[in-house]
Design a protein around this motif. Sequence first.
Motif, PDB file in Angstrom:
ATOM      1  N   THR A 288      88.275  17.108  47.275  1.00 27.54           N
ATOM      2  CA  THR A 288      87.988  16.936  48.701  1.00 27.54           C
ATOM      3  C   THR A 288      87.415  18.215  49.285  1.00 27.54           C
ATOM      4  OG1 THR A 288      89.840  15.377  48.842  1.00 27.54           O
ATOM      5  CG2 THR A 288      88.964  16.239  50.908  1.00 27.54           C
ATOM      6  N   LEU A 289      87.973  19.346  48.871  1.00 20.56           N
ATOM      7  CA  LEU A 289      87.460  20.634  49.322  1.00 20.56           C
ATOM      8  C   LEU A 289      86.001  20.815  48.921  1.00 20.56           C
ATOM      9  CD1 LEU A 289      87.731  23.612  50.335  1.00 20.56           C
ATOM     10  CD2 LEU A 289      88.555  24.162  48.025  1.00 20.56           C
ATOM     11  N   LEU A 290      85.716  20.606  47.636  1.00 20.04           N
ATOM     12  CA  LEU A 290      84.346  20.799  47.163  1.00 20.04           C
ATOM     13  C   LEU A 290      83.380  19.847  47.854  1.00 20.04           C
ATOM     14  CD1 LEU A 290      84.344  21.466  43.308  1.00 20.04           C
ATOM     15  CD2 LEU A 290      83.830  23.022  45.176  1.00 20.04           C
ATOM     16  N   ARG A 291      83.819  18.626  48.082  1.00 19.16           N
ATOM     17  CA  ARG A 291      82.932  17.667  48.736  1.00 19.16           C
ATOM     18  C   ARG A 291      82.572  18.134  50.144  1.00 19.16           C
ATOM     19  NH1 ARG A 291      83.691  11.050  48.904  1.00 19.16           N
ATOM     20  NH2 ARG A 291      81.509  10.600  49.428  1.00 19.16           N
ATOM     21  N   GLN A 292      83.544  18.680  50.869  1.00 19.25           N
ATOM     22  CA  GLN A 292      83.253  19.195  52.208  1.00 19.25           C
ATOM     23  C   GLN A 292      82.328  20.402  52.138  1.00 19.25           C
ATOM     24  OE1 GLN A 292      86.550  19.846  54.808  1.00 19.25           O
ATOM     25  NE2 GLN A 292      87.230  17.723  54.767  1.00 19.25           N
ATOM     26  N   VAL A 293      82.551  21.267  51.159  1.00 16.22           N
ATOM     27  CA  VAL A 293      81.678  22.428  50.990  1.00 16.22           C
ATOM     28  C   VAL A 293      80.257  21.967  50.673  1.00 16.22           C
ATOM     29  CG1 VAL A 293      81.178  24.387  49.462  1.00 16.22           C
ATOM     30  CG2 VAL A 293      83.494  24.039  50.325  1.00 16.22           C
ATOM     31  N   TYR A 294      80.131  20.984  49.776  1.00 15.31           N
ATOM     32  CA  TYR A 294      78.813  20.485  49.408  1.00 15.31           C
ATOM     33  C   TYR A 294      78.101  19.850  50.604  1.00 15.31           C
ATOM     34  CZ  TYR A 294      80.219  20.991  44.482  1.00 15.31           C
ATOM     35  OH  TYR A 294      80.625  21.496  43.267  1.00 15.31           O
ATOM     36  N   GLU A 295      78.835  19.084  51.403  1.00 20.80           N
ATOM     37  CA  GLU A 295      78.228  18.461  52.577  1.00 20.80           C
ATOM     38  C   GLU A 295      77.689  19.515  53.534  1.00 20.80           C
ATOM     39  OE1 GLU A 295      81.428  16.101  53.997  1.00 20.80           O
ATOM     40  OE2 GLU A 295      80.826  14.302  52.897  1.00 20.80           O
ATOM     41  N   ALA A 296      78.470  20.572  53.755  1.00 25.20           N
ATOM     42  CA  ALA A 296      78.019  21.652  54.633  1.00 25.20           C
ATOM     43  C   ALA A 296      76.793  22.345  54.059  1.00 25.20           C
ATOM     44  CB  ALA A 296      79.153  22.657  54.839  1.00 25.20           C
ATOM     45  N   ALA A 297      76.836  22.652  52.774  1.00 25.86           N
ATOM     46  CA  ALA A 297      75.707  23.330  52.144  1.00 25.86           C
ATOM     47  C   ALA A 297      74.456  22.469  52.167  1.00 25.86           C
ATOM     48  CB  ALA A 297      76.068  23.691  50.699  1.00 25.86           C
TER      49      ALA A 297
ATOM     50  N   LEU B  87      77.297  23.626  42.656  1.00 22.98           N
ATOM     51  CA  LEU B  87      78.021  24.545  41.783  1.00 22.98           C
ATOM     52  C   LEU B  87      79.519  24.262  41.796  1.00 22.98           C
ATOM     53  CD1 LEU B  87      76.188  27.820  42.854  1.00 22.98           C
ATOM     54  CD2 LEU B  87      75.873  26.574  40.714  1.00 22.98           C
ATOM     55  N   LEU B  88      80.129  24.317  40.610  1.00 28.93           N
ATOM     56  CA  LEU B  88      81.582  24.127  40.521  1.00 28.93           C
ATOM     57  C   LEU B  88      82.343  25.352  41.010  1.00 28.93           C
ATOM     58  CD1 LEU B  88      82.131  22.203  37.159  1.00 28.93           C
ATOM     59  CD2 LEU B  88      82.585  21.398  39.475  1.00 28.93           C
ATOM     60  N   GLU B  89      81.727  26.523  40.912  1.00 30.84           N
ATOM     61  CA  GLU B  89      82.331  27.754  41.435  1.00 30.84           C
ATOM     62  C   GLU B  89      81.304  28.437  42.341  1.00 30.84           C
ATOM     63  OE1 GLU B  89      85.657  29.387  38.444  1.00 30.84           O
ATOM     64  OE2 GLU B  89      83.620  29.783  37.764  1.00 30.84           O
ATOM     65  N   PRO B  90      81.079  27.883  43.519  1.00 24.36           N
ATOM     66  CA  PRO B  90      79.968  28.374  44.346  1.00 24.36           C
ATOM     67  C   PRO B  90      80.283  29.676  45.059  1.00 24.36           C
ATOM     68  CG  PRO B  90      81.160  26.642  45.509  1.00 24.36           C
ATOM     69  CD  PRO B  90      81.775  26.734  44.134  1.00 24.36           C
ATOM     70  N   ASP B  91      79.242  30.435  45.329  1.00 28.00           N
ATOM     71  CA  ASP B  91      79.332  31.592  46.209  1.00 28.00           C
ATOM     72  C   ASP B  91      79.013  31.105  47.622  1.00 28.00           C
ATOM     73  OD1 ASP B  91      78.544  33.946  47.780  1.00 28.00           O
ATOM     74  OD2 ASP B  91      78.692  35.033  45.890  1.00 28.00           O
TER      75      ASP B  91
ATOM     76  N   ILE C 285      75.176  19.324  35.753  1.00 27.41           N
ATOM     77  CA  ILE C 285      74.742  20.397  36.641  1.00 27.41           C
ATOM     78  C   ILE C 285      74.543  19.903  38.069  1.00 27.41           C
ATOM     79  CG2 ILE C 285      73.648  21.674  34.777  1.00 27.41           C
ATOM     80  CD1 ILE C 285      70.964  20.620  35.706  1.00 27.41           C
ATOM     81  N   TRP C 286      74.749  18.588  38.311  1.00 26.15           N
ATOM     82  CA  TRP C 286      74.550  18.024  39.642  1.00 26.15           C
ATOM     83  C   TRP C 286      75.807  17.306  40.116  1.00 26.15           C
ATOM     84  CZ3 TRP C 286      70.164  20.081  41.031  1.00 26.15           C
ATOM     85  CH2 TRP C 286      69.085  20.158  40.156  1.00 26.15           C
ATOM     86  N   THR C 287      75.887  17.089  41.423  1.00 27.31           N
ATOM     87  CA  THR C 287      76.875  16.160  41.948  1.00 27.31           C
ATOM     88  C   THR C 287      76.499  14.750  41.504  1.00 27.31           C
ATOM     89  OG1 THR C 287      75.538  16.072  43.959  1.00 27.31           O
ATOM     90  CG2 THR C 287      77.463  17.530  43.979  1.00 27.31           C
TER      91      THR C 287
END
Length: 823
Positions: free
Chosen positions: A267-276, A189-193, A430-432
């Motif tokens: 970079t922020l989103l990539r780290q969030v995605y990796e964690a998720a 998600l581009l604006e994830p919860d 809709i995907w990375t």
Amino acid sequence: MTSTDTHDETQDSGPSGYAAARLRLLTEEARSGPPRRAALARLTDDWLTGLFAAGAEQFRGVSLIAVGGYGRGELSPRSDLDLLLLHDGSDPKAVAALADRLWYPVWDLGIALDHSVRTPAEARRTAGEDLKVQLGLLDARHIAGDLGLTAALRTAVLADWRNQAPKRLPELRELCAERAERQGELQYLLEPDLKEARGGLRDATALRAVAASWLADAPREGLADARRRLLDVRDALHLTTGRATDRLALQEQDQVAAALGLLDADTLLRQVYEAARGIAYAGDVTWREVDRVLRSRAVRPRLRAMIGGGKQNAERSPLAEGVVEQDGEAVLARAARPERDPVLPLRAAAAAAQAGLPLSLHAVRRLAATVRPLPTPWPAEAREQLVTLLGAGRPTVDVWEALEAEGLITRLLPDWERVRCRPQRNAVHIWTVDRHLIETAVRASAFTRRVHRPDLLLVAALLHDIGKGWPGDHSAAGETIVRDMAARIGFDRADAGILAALVRHHLLLVETATRRDLDDPATVRAVADTVGAQGTLELLHALTEADALATGPAAWSAWRASLVADLVTRVSAVLAGDPLEEPEAAAPTAEQERLALEAVVTGGPVLSLRARTEPPAGSTTGQADTPQPTGEPEPLGVELLIAVPDQAGVLPAVAGVLALHRLTVRTAELRTLELPEDVEGSVLLLDWRVAAEYGSLPQAARLRADLVRALDGTLNIAGRLAERDAAHPRRRGVVPPPARVTVAPAASRLATVIEVRAQDAPGLLFRIGQALEDAGMRVRSAHVSTLGANAVDAFYVTQEQGVPLPGDEAVAVARELEEMLRA
């Protein structure tokens, strides 16, 4: 100030002292992350302990307990306080008075509070009725009062949870699934919860609950780090916005990234995605283990012994060399030797995907720990197993994610690291990037019967966007990368060249079909020269469709499919040796002639609306994921025919009226119709394809009435569109990139092609048409392509005499148009 000093001031000064100490703690740059969350929890504990002690001097049998996130000692700057006032029921009035002394100071400071007052029996009963309450109590932590009362409740709640696990864990899983369906997957998600989306903090808490049941446990490696990273981002989000929000909105991502010391929002989103991704994968593995345990418990011991033949281990069925099925998973055979078999990871993955089975966590970790690197170039079996894995369809996704979770994908394909978890800031996607590549391979697996070289199609699908990890044009970068990767994978020079060409030109067909005039010989010749061979065209056609289908719903439609198929047919004919001839003006149809004569007679516009459809697309591939014919025709849009006496301002007038009626223009062709010699005057014929944004189509009579008013100047289109824009302003903080207008060189010998890239908006075509009209241009045709919020429109324009514009004049017109759109 030290932690001790902070606590002392809190106790001395009461709420105001706590608020001041809290503010200092949150603004300390030297303290962030877990230390700050723990310090904030201790600070709050001390303050609440002081409030409790002041109000509970007269009686015993009461305790104050932190539950949920506060119970875990994880207080973010704007977290609410989850508190339980537990009492033995001996003095309800005193407990009520104590509750007031606790809750009101919290509310006075504006801190959100989730509170309850219960006896142990009430707490256990409520937990038994409400799963969310039970989950909160699993993290219960004593703050003040009767420690024995708290300990007894914790012991009872944990015992209840373990005893009820066979019933409650399926409920928890369903709760997680419903939340994922509602909130989506955090890692895409581009604006994830950060809390509610799949792979977020709620799921991490659910995994803790599973572990507390003693029924199964989550893979622990990396899970704590993933959870910590999401909490760190949430802390920065709270401090940046000053709100108790868990949604990482676009307009706040740069500030949050800066607060965390990161390079940028990507970079922020990539780290969030990796964690998720780590949390989501741990969840998949854990829930599979829960299912396995519950299945085994449901089978009676005697029946289980019969099924297992009296053996301790479940039956193992061979899948491939070194790979067997056991208990619903693909696992390594006992005789497998990963340290001697470098192809085993790909063989195991291909076997699992073909069988539709998950690859066991133990197997993947053993492979990651012991397998040797593949030689360069790969042996033929390794290449074949990769193709088999990619051709398995939907099961490929889960198997690929299992390999990636343990780092095996980047060891096999080092270039994958640059696209892994890479966000795509385009609402159409809709995907990375990495998941889009896998999705494209899944889609391509349904088209393997359409091409002579399915192996090249599948590998091209996997790698077509591999250049997005590099600066510049990703297609050009990808061409170089893929040529090298293909050689390492073991393709010969000719096949590597085809793969490189497919990657370089994977957007050629759809961009040409939607933005160029297919009746112009220059268009078809340019594509044929670029593609070069029928086999490459066949592969490119299948790759184009797979890529679009894997992008998202906005990227593909029956209309786009029909345009691409038409282009492929024309290019195929050229490659087969058929001559390309200059197009002749098509003779008007009977309906067009009727409309034209009626326009001459009435002196005003005449129009008709007609829905256009094509038969449903079918397939004989036999793949499970292949769409099957439904028997219903697919809509290609609506054909709008307009005949109007030749005059100035027709294009902007028609475009403006359609915008007011919320009709989207897909293609627009304009030409002067030759009338019989006995008929005076000339008529403009507009043959357009339109679609309703939502709802039903307007009546043709209403369109004609508004068009008459637009042409005579009594309908203020610009004013009406401005009023609508003012009523629906853009979202705060979202600033679209500026418009860009270019001249496409050598795109046509019949006209000058001006291409406009801009933020899509109602009335965009009206504004462009008005600007071209003001510049004295004649528009032969317009080809409109909209992807999400981005419009890419191509206009074939000529001078009044019907000839292309000189180069300098074309550039000047493009520059003026760009300045107008940026204003």
